[in-house]
Every structure is written in C-alpha cells, then in structure tokens.
Design a protein around this motif. Sequence first.
Motif, PDB file in Angstrom:
ATOM      1  N   ARG A 182       0.813  -1.206   0.000  1.00  0.00           N
ATOM      2  CA  ARG A 182       0.000   0.000   0.000  1.00  0.00           C
ATOM      3  C   ARG A 182       0.853   1.265   0.000  1.00  0.00           C
ATOM      4  NH1 ARG A 182      -4.497   1.603   4.612  1.00  0.00           N
ATOM      5  NH2 ARG A 182      -5.440   3.359   3.494  1.00  0.00           N
ATOM      6  N   ALA A 183       1.987   1.221   0.695  1.00  0.00           N
ATOM      7  CA  ALA A 183       2.838   2.407   0.781  1.00  0.00           C
ATOM      8  C   ALA A 183       3.450   2.778  -0.560  1.00  0.00           C
ATOM      9  CB  ALA A 183       3.945   2.175   1.811  1.00  0.00           C
ATOM     10  N   HIS A 184       3.411   1.861  -1.544  1.00  0.00           N
ATOM     11  CA  HIS A 184       4.026   2.132  -2.846  1.00  0.00           C
ATOM     12  C   HIS A 184       3.083   2.869  -3.791  1.00  0.00           C
ATOM     13  CE1 HIS A 184       6.999  -1.436  -2.134  1.00  0.00           C
ATOM     14  NE2 HIS A 184       7.304  -0.356  -1.442  1.00  0.00           N
ATOM     15  N   GLY A 185       1.823   3.037  -3.425  1.00  0.00           N
ATOM     16  CA  GLY A 185       0.919   3.834  -4.244  1.00  0.00           C
ATOM     17  C   GLY A 185       0.190   3.048  -5.319  1.00  0.00           C
ATOM     18  N   TYR A 186       0.042   3.683  -6.508  1.00  0.00           N
ATOM     19  CA  TYR A 186      -0.796   3.141  -7.570  1.00  0.00           C
ATOM     20  C   TYR A 186      -0.090   3.219  -8.916  1.00  0.00           C
ATOM     21  CZ  TYR A 186      -4.889   3.326  -4.458  1.00  0.00           C
ATOM     22  OH  TYR A 186      -5.773   3.134  -3.437  1.00  0.00           O
ATOM     23  N   MET A 187      -0.463   2.293  -9.789  1.00  0.00           N
ATOM     24  CA  MET A 187      -0.137   2.406 -11.210  1.00  0.00           C
ATOM     25  C   MET A 187      -1.343   3.025 -11.902  1.00  0.00           C
ATOM     26  SD  MET A 187       0.260  -0.540 -14.144  1.00  0.00           S
ATOM     27  CE  MET A 187       1.912  -1.103 -13.778  1.00  0.00           C
ATOM     28  N   VAL A 188      -1.118   4.087 -12.682  1.00  0.00           N
ATOM     29  CA  VAL A 188      -2.190   4.777 -13.397  1.00  0.00           C
ATOM     30  C   VAL A 188      -2.026   4.506 -14.882  1.00  0.00           C
ATOM     31  CG1 VAL A 188      -3.230   7.012 -13.905  1.00  0.00           C
ATOM     32  CG2 VAL A 188      -2.360   6.539 -11.601  1.00  0.00           C
ATOM     33  N   VAL A 189      -3.094   4.022 -15.537  1.00  0.00           N
ATOM     34  CA  VAL A 189      -3.021   3.576 -16.930  1.00  0.00           C
ATOM     35  C   VAL A 189      -4.085   4.291 -17.756  1.00  0.00           C
ATOM     36  CG1 VAL A 189      -3.091   1.590 -18.488  1.00  0.00           C
ATOM     37  CG2 VAL A 189      -2.251   1.303 -16.138  1.00  0.00           C
ATOM     38  N   ARG A 190      -3.681   4.869 -18.885  1.00  0.00           N
ATOM     39  CA  ARG A 190      -4.634   5.389 -19.874  1.00  0.00           C
ATOM     40  C   ARG A 190      -4.984   4.259 -20.840  1.00  0.00           C
ATOM     41  NH1 ARG A 190      -5.849  10.625 -20.302  1.00  0.00           N
ATOM     42  NH2 ARG A 190      -4.532  12.191 -19.288  1.00  0.00           N
ATOM     43  N   LEU A 191      -6.258   3.906 -20.919  1.00  0.00           N
ATOM     44  CA  LEU A 191      -6.641   2.780 -21.749  1.00  0.00           C
ATOM     45  C   LEU A 191      -6.442   3.044 -23.238  1.00  0.00           C
ATOM     46  CD1 LEU A 191      -9.898   1.481 -20.017  1.00  0.00           C
ATOM     47  CD2 LEU A 191      -7.570   0.595 -19.817  1.00  0.00           C
ATOM     48  N   ASP A 192      -6.635   4.279 -23.690  1.00  0.00           N
ATOM     49  CA  ASP A 192      -6.571   4.539 -25.131  1.00  0.00           C
ATOM     50  C   ASP A 192      -5.140   4.475 -25.663  1.00  0.00           C
ATOM     51  OD1 ASP A 192      -5.776   6.792 -23.787  1.00  0.00           O
ATOM     52  OD2 ASP A 192      -6.903   8.213 -25.021  1.00  0.00           O
ATOM     53  N   THR A 193      -4.168   4.851 -24.846  1.00  0.00           N
ATOM     54  CA  THR A 193      -2.775   4.870 -25.306  1.00  0.00           C
ATOM     55  C   THR A 193      -1.905   3.791 -24.653  1.00  0.00           C
ATOM     56  OG1 THR A 193      -2.079   6.445 -23.596  1.00  0.00           O
ATOM     57  CG2 THR A 193      -2.940   7.354 -25.655  1.00  0.00           C
ATOM     58  N   GLY A 194      -2.393   3.216 -23.548  1.00  0.00           N
ATOM     59  CA  GLY A 194      -1.576   2.260 -22.809  1.00  0.00           C
ATOM     60  C   GLY A 194      -0.510   2.925 -21.947  1.00  0.00           C
ATOM     61  N   GLU A 195      -0.482   4.245 -21.911  1.00  0.00           N
ATOM     62  CA  GLU A 195       0.511   4.979 -21.133  1.00  0.00           C
ATOM     63  C   GLU A 195       0.368   4.646 -19.652  1.00  0.00           C
ATOM     64  OE1 GLU A 195       1.782   9.673 -20.394  1.00  0.00           O
ATOM     65  OE2 GLU A 195      -0.143   9.150 -21.326  1.00  0.00           O
ATOM     66  N   GLN A 196       1.501   4.428 -18.977  1.00  0.00           N
ATOM     67  CA  GLN A 196       1.518   4.051 -17.569  1.00  0.00           C
ATOM     68  C   GLN A 196       2.289   5.089 -16.755  1.00  0.00           C
ATOM     69  OE1 GLN A 196       3.027   0.006 -17.250  1.00  0.00           O
ATOM     70  NE2 GLN A 196       2.121  -0.499 -19.236  1.00  0.00           N
ATOM     71  N   ARG A 197       1.689   5.503 -15.639  1.00  0.00           N
ATOM     72  CA  ARG A 197       2.330   6.477 -14.764  1.00  0.00           C
ATOM     73  C   ARG A 197       2.249   6.007 -13.319  1.00  0.00           C
ATOM     74  NH1 ARG A 197       3.638  11.453 -17.021  1.00  0.00           N
ATOM     75  NH2 ARG A 197       2.968  11.682 -19.210  1.00  0.00           N
ATOM     76  N   SER A 198       3.023   6.664 -12.458  1.00  0.00           N
ATOM     77  CA  SER A 198       3.128   6.270 -11.053  1.00  0.00           C
ATOM     78  C   SER A 198       2.495   7.330 -10.164  1.00  0.00           C
ATOM     79  CB  SER A 198       4.604   6.084 -10.673  1.00  0.00           C
ATOM     80  OG  SER A 198       4.731   5.761  -9.304  1.00  0.00           O
TER      81      SER A 198
END
Length: 428
Positions: free
Chosen positions: A362-378
Amino acid sequence: MRRASISLATLVFGCSPHEPPPEAKVEVAAAVAEALPEPPREPLPPKLPQMTTTWTALTVAPGCELQIADTPAALGPPLAWQPCKGGPEGCLEAPTQVGDALAPNVDLLGLSRGGQVTLAVLLSLPGPRSRHILAPRDGLPFFAVEAARDIQCSLGQVGLSDDGAVVEVLFDHKAGYASRAYLRGPLADDPSWREVQAVLPRKQFRGFIGESVLSVGGRVMVEQSGGPLRWYDAAERRWNEVPGSRDGWECCASGHGDAVVFSYSAIPERPMAARLGERAHPLRRGPVDGTSPVMIDGAQAVWLEGSGRDRNNFYKKIDLWTADVVEGPALADARHVLSLARTTMATPSFGGGVVAVPLEERAHGYMVVRLDTGEQRSLQAPSGLMIERVLWIGGEEVAVRIGSGEMGGPPSVVRRIPVAALPPWAAK
C-alpha cells in the motif's frame, strides 16, 4: 473505488433534534504566515465565510428533524483549493480540518462522469451537528442538509451515481439497529431533494445492516451487508428485492442508469448486473480463478482477473482487462490490457478512460493507466505519508486523500493531481 457510495460516518452525541442550526463560524481563506520564533508553526487552516442561507425544517419522524438549506449556493464552495505544498505542477489541495477543530472534520466522496465531477462533502459542525453538501467540484452547492449528531437522529451515508444521489438518515435506534429514511434527487438543484423519498423501518427489516445506498433508475436502492439488494417503488410504497441478489455474499454495488452492478464474494468471485425489475445475470462468463468487481464508466468497463489461485488466495498471475458495455447491461469485446506485478486481488478505480490499480504494498501507491494509449504512470504519496483513498478519477486528474493512515494522526489533505504531471511508471 469500491463503489459510488462511500460511508461518511457521523459521530453520535446527544443534542436536541429540534435545536435550530447554529450560526456557522467555520473558517475560510488562509492568512499569510509571518515569520515566527523557533520552533516554526504552521498557519491556521482556511476559514469559510459565514453562511447567509435560511433553512427549512423537514420532519423525518417524531423526534427527528432535518434542516434543508433554502439557497445552498449561498454557503459557498464546500472546499477551498490551493496549490499543493511540494506537489507536482498543477496540483491542488484542500485541508480536511477546518477552523479550530481538534480532529479532522471534513470527509468527502467524489464521482467523475462525462467530464463532470460531483462532490459529497460531510462537515462536522459545533453543536454537535453535521452537514452534508452536494456540489460540482468547481461550483456552488445545489443541496445542503443539517442534523444533530444524535443516536436517535443523525445523517448517515451518501451515495453518488450517474443517475443521482442518495442521503441516508438514521432514526428510531434500538438494540443496535435503526430505521432509515432516504433523500434522493438528481445531481442538481431539484424540488425532490426537499422530501423524504423512502423509509426502511427497523421493525419491518429486523437485523438490517446497511452497506451502501445508491440511486438507480430514479429509485432509492440499498445494499445490505452480505445481500440482498432492495429498491423502493414509491408508486406501490414497498421495497423490492433484486432477484438473484440472495444467491451469494453480495457486495460492492454501484448504480449505472437503470441498472445495478455488484459482485458475489465467492471462490471464484462472480460479477453480476441487473436492471430494475429484472433478475441478476453474470457480467463475465468463463473459467477464471478470481476477479475484482467490474468498474463501469459510461460505455466502458475495467476489472482484474487472476489465475493460479491457491488456498491462501494468492495468485500466480493477475491481469487488467477492459470491455465495452452494451445493452443488458453486458460486456462485449473483452480485451487484455496488461499483466500486473501482484499476487493478491485488488479493486481498481476508473473514470474518464483512466485506471488506477493499487500496488502490492500500500505504501508504494498506484499504477495509473490510460486505456486509449496504454501509457503508464506512477502515483505515490510524499515520503512518510500514504494514499489513504482514491476519491475520483477523471480523464485529466486523479483525486486522492493523503495522510499518515493512522487513527489520531495529523489531519489528511485532499489532492487533485493532473495525470500528465505524474512521473512515468517504473517497475520496482
């Protein structure tokens, strides 16, 4: 998000339910902090302006009276946004402690649909009293209600869905159970907000433990802990069960138009859906070892699927999936998005084509993903803090509650962070 309704729990103290609402002296804009001698002190939280609306009494039951704001917009925005302290460019934040409160006294729920964000804000007032406010994220309130925090009459949960919102009122409390009344209306100012739309009597529904409330097809729906789902038919003045919602340990209900989506907490889990008056049917068919609740935003859905489940509910593989939502409702053209570095199941948050998946720790947060481009952010919290809750996700921002994660810890803050400002995802 687990659902579109989050329990906004109120404290229970004795207070006359007939006492008129006090003149609010809640705080609004932050004063500029001057240089102080050591040790440095933080400036006081912002002050809210004195309210200017009048209030109309609404009697729910003998001994339980609410106060409805006649001009809720006069209360001003429920949250005061300001640039984040140490956050990324474009980040905005709002405190959860207002004025001289000795503990956090603001809680909130958000829903992003069609590019619009609606907030449900719970404010603890002196008295002791509570106030629920419904408002656009960047606009003025369209509904506000107050009540005493009393064991015999208090505000309960709020549920948000694209169909509208529901506010729960608890009264007639005895032997650990309470009767419930519900206010319901659209996500806008409307006369329907000034009437009780449904009542669930304690004596008729013995042992009822509410899990969430939601608006479905213009009706009030309640989710009982473990099931079943019930909706109120105002014309016939009776509660109806959703057929098939007793076939397992039902959880995680969310409303979408005239349909409800939920899950059975079985092994494996079973995502289900039902339109009002129809029997619940499976949303996802086929052999899977485990699945998260299905999260829906308009015509798109996301969920997690796991394979290789052992007796301790660990998985060899967990994947993110998406599909189109078609008439039924049903899922069509299911597509694999990516594999996740997880061994346990989790529930994603979804809105505006953007998905946030919690990481294993939980302390590491989330992976955020845009479905249209597949772009991944933290998405991570500042050092020493954690993301306590994802509040809503839009196509351009993700809103989170950040704090210590500890009872009695420092007050949390709510942050709105532009998705574009998040750093690229890097696997650990």
